[in-house]
Write a protein that holds these residues in place. Structure first.
Motif, PDB file in Angstrom:
ATOM      1  N   ALA A  66      -8.970  10.107  11.087  1.00 29.60           N
ATOM      2  CA  ALA A  66      -9.756   9.049  11.733  1.00 29.60           C
ATOM      3  C   ALA A  66     -10.327   8.097  10.693  1.00 29.60           C
ATOM      4  O   ALA A  66     -10.362   6.881  10.908  1.00 29.60           O
ATOM      5  N   ARG A  67     -10.761   8.624   9.561  1.00 30.22           N
ATOM      6  CA  ARG A  67     -11.270   7.757   8.491  1.00 30.22           C
ATOM      7  C   ARG A  67     -10.148   6.905   7.906  1.00 30.22           C
ATOM      8  O   ARG A  67     -10.345   5.728   7.610  1.00 30.22           O
ATOM      9  N   LEU A  68      -8.956   7.490   7.763  1.00 25.53           N
ATOM     10  CA  LEU A  68      -7.801   6.728   7.295  1.00 25.53           C
ATOM     11  C   LEU A  68      -7.483   5.609   8.291  1.00 25.53           C
ATOM     12  O   LEU A  68      -7.260   4.461   7.895  1.00 25.53           O
ATOM     13  N   ALA A  69      -7.494   5.923   9.577  1.00 25.70           N
ATOM     14  CA  ALA A  69      -7.230   4.904  10.599  1.00 25.70           C
ATOM     15  C   ALA A  69      -8.262   3.791  10.537  1.00 25.70           C
ATOM     16  O   ALA A  69      -7.918   2.608  10.609  1.00 25.70           O
ATOM     17  N   ALA A  88      -0.214  11.763   7.923  1.00 22.46           N
ATOM     18  CA  ALA A  88      -1.346  11.379   8.777  1.00 22.46           C
ATOM     19  C   ALA A  88      -1.062  10.056   9.477  1.00 22.46           C
ATOM     20  O   ALA A  88      -1.362   9.896  10.663  1.00 22.46           O
ATOM     21  N   LEU A  89      -0.455   9.105   8.781  1.00 27.99           N
ATOM     22  CA  LEU A  89      -0.109   7.819   9.375  1.00 27.99           C
ATOM     23  C   LEU A  89       0.908   7.998  10.500  1.00 27.99           C
ATOM     24  O   LEU A  89       0.768   7.407  11.577  1.00 27.99           O
ATOM     25  N   ASP A  90       1.914   8.836  10.284  1.00 25.36           N
ATOM     26  CA  ASP A  90       2.887   9.119  11.343  1.00 25.36           C
ATOM     27  C   ASP A  90       2.200   9.694  12.569  1.00 25.36           C
ATOM     28  O   ASP A  90       2.494   9.309  13.704  1.00 25.36           O
ATOM     29  N   SER A  91       1.275  10.615  12.342  1.00 28.48           N
ATOM     30  CA  SER A  91       0.533  11.224  13.447  1.00 28.48           C
ATOM     31  C   SER A  91      -0.324  10.194  14.185  1.00 28.48           C
ATOM     32  O   SER A  91      -0.381  10.180  15.417  1.00 28.48           O
ATOM     33  N   LEU A  92      -0.986   9.317  13.439  1.00 27.82           N
ATOM     34  CA  LEU A  92      -1.819   8.285  14.054  1.00 27.82           C
ATOM     35  C   LEU A  92      -0.985   7.329  14.895  1.00 27.82           C
ATOM     36  O   LEU A  92      -1.380   6.941  15.994  1.00 27.82           O
ATOM     37  N   ALA A 105       0.871  -1.169   0.000  1.00 27.01           N
ATOM     38  CA  ALA A 105       0.000   0.000   0.000  1.00 27.01           C
ATOM     39  C   ALA A 105       0.911   1.222   0.000  1.00 27.01           C
ATOM     40  O   ALA A 105       1.713   1.409   0.916  1.00 27.01           O
ATOM     41  N   GLU A 106       0.835   2.009  -1.057  1.00 31.21           N
ATOM     42  CA  GLU A 106       1.661   3.203  -1.149  1.00 31.21           C
ATOM     43  C   GLU A 106       0.867   4.400  -0.661  1.00 31.21           C
ATOM     44  O   GLU A 106      -0.299   4.585  -1.027  1.00 31.21           O
ATOM     45  N   CYS A 107       1.498   5.209   0.175  1.00 34.34           N
ATOM     46  CA  CYS A 107       0.871   6.411   0.712  1.00 34.34           C
ATOM     47  C   CYS A 107       1.582   7.628   0.138  1.00 34.34           C
ATOM     48  O   CYS A 107       2.812   7.677   0.111  1.00 34.34           O
ATOM     49  N   GLY A 108       0.800   8.594  -0.280  1.00 32.17           N
ATOM     50  CA  GLY A 108       1.377   9.865  -0.695  1.00 32.17           C
ATOM     51  C   GLY A 108       1.847  10.626   0.527  1.00 32.17           C
ATOM     52  O   GLY A 108       1.670  10.194   1.673  1.00 32.17           O
ATOM     53  N   GLU A 109       2.444  11.774   0.300  1.00 30.97           N
ATOM     54  CA  GLU A 109       2.980  12.562   1.413  1.00 30.97           C
ATOM     55  C   GLU A 109       1.922  12.926   2.457  1.00 30.97           C
ATOM     56  O   GLU A 109       2.169  12.758   3.653  1.00 30.97           O
ATOM     57  N   PRO A 110       0.716  13.381   2.067  1.00 37.57           N
ATOM     58  CA  PRO A 110      -0.284  13.720   3.088  1.00 37.57           C
ATOM     59  C   PRO A 110      -0.718  12.502   3.913  1.00 37.57           C
ATOM     60  O   PRO A 110      -0.872  12.582   5.135  1.00 37.57           O
ATOM     61  N   GLN A 111      -0.913  11.350   3.247  1.00 36.38           N
ATOM     62  CA  GLN A 111      -1.325  10.142   3.964  1.00 36.38           C
ATOM     63  C   GLN A 111      -0.204   9.637   4.872  1.00 36.38           C
ATOM     64  O   GLN A 111      -0.462   9.165   5.974  1.00 36.38           O
ATOM     65  N   ALA A 112       1.042   9.729   4.412  1.00 33.45           N
ATOM     66  CA  ALA A 112       2.177   9.304   5.239  1.00 33.45           C
ATOM     67  C   ALA A 112       2.289  10.173   6.485  1.00 33.45           C
ATOM     68  O   ALA A 112       2.553   9.668   7.584  1.00 33.45           O
TER      69      ALA A 112
END
Length: 99
Positions: free
Chosen positions: A72-75, A54-58, A45-52
């Motif tokens: 939260a929706r991404l999580a 958000a993932l780091d923050s989560l 699963a490749e994440c773009g910069e914004p998703q990456a």
């Protein structure tokens, strides 16, 4: 102490601690994105910069209080598809190791 006419107070929600599923690795990419790899199925699963970001923050802070926010929706999506898992709040298992 509560008064007879006061509504009962609900306990504060305990935040879920998010972590990568045991069979998932996270690789950050030089341009700012990231790749998740399921080492069992070899799915990527490749994440773009914004998703990456958000993932780091989560992974650092857990689920945000606003369950309708994009992070939260991404999580929720990553939890439902097995990329992330939750554990109870407290020290991580690695923090308990006393080398």
């Amino acid at each position: 102490m509560t008064t007879p006419d006061a509504p009962p107070r609900s306990p504060a929600p305990v935040p879920a601690v998010l972590c990568l599923a045991p069979h998932v690795t996270l690789t950050r990419l030089p341009y700012g994105g990231a790749v998740l790899l399921n080492t069992v199925t070899l799915l990527l699963a490749e994440c773009g910069e914004p998703q990456a970001a958000a993932l780091d923050s989560l992974l650092a802070a857990g689920l945000p209080p606003d369950r309708d926010s994009p992070p939260a929706r991404l999580a929720a999506e990553l939890l439902a598809t097995g990329w992330l898992t939750t554990r109870p709040p407290g020290p991580s298992p690695a923090a308990r190791h006393e080398g």
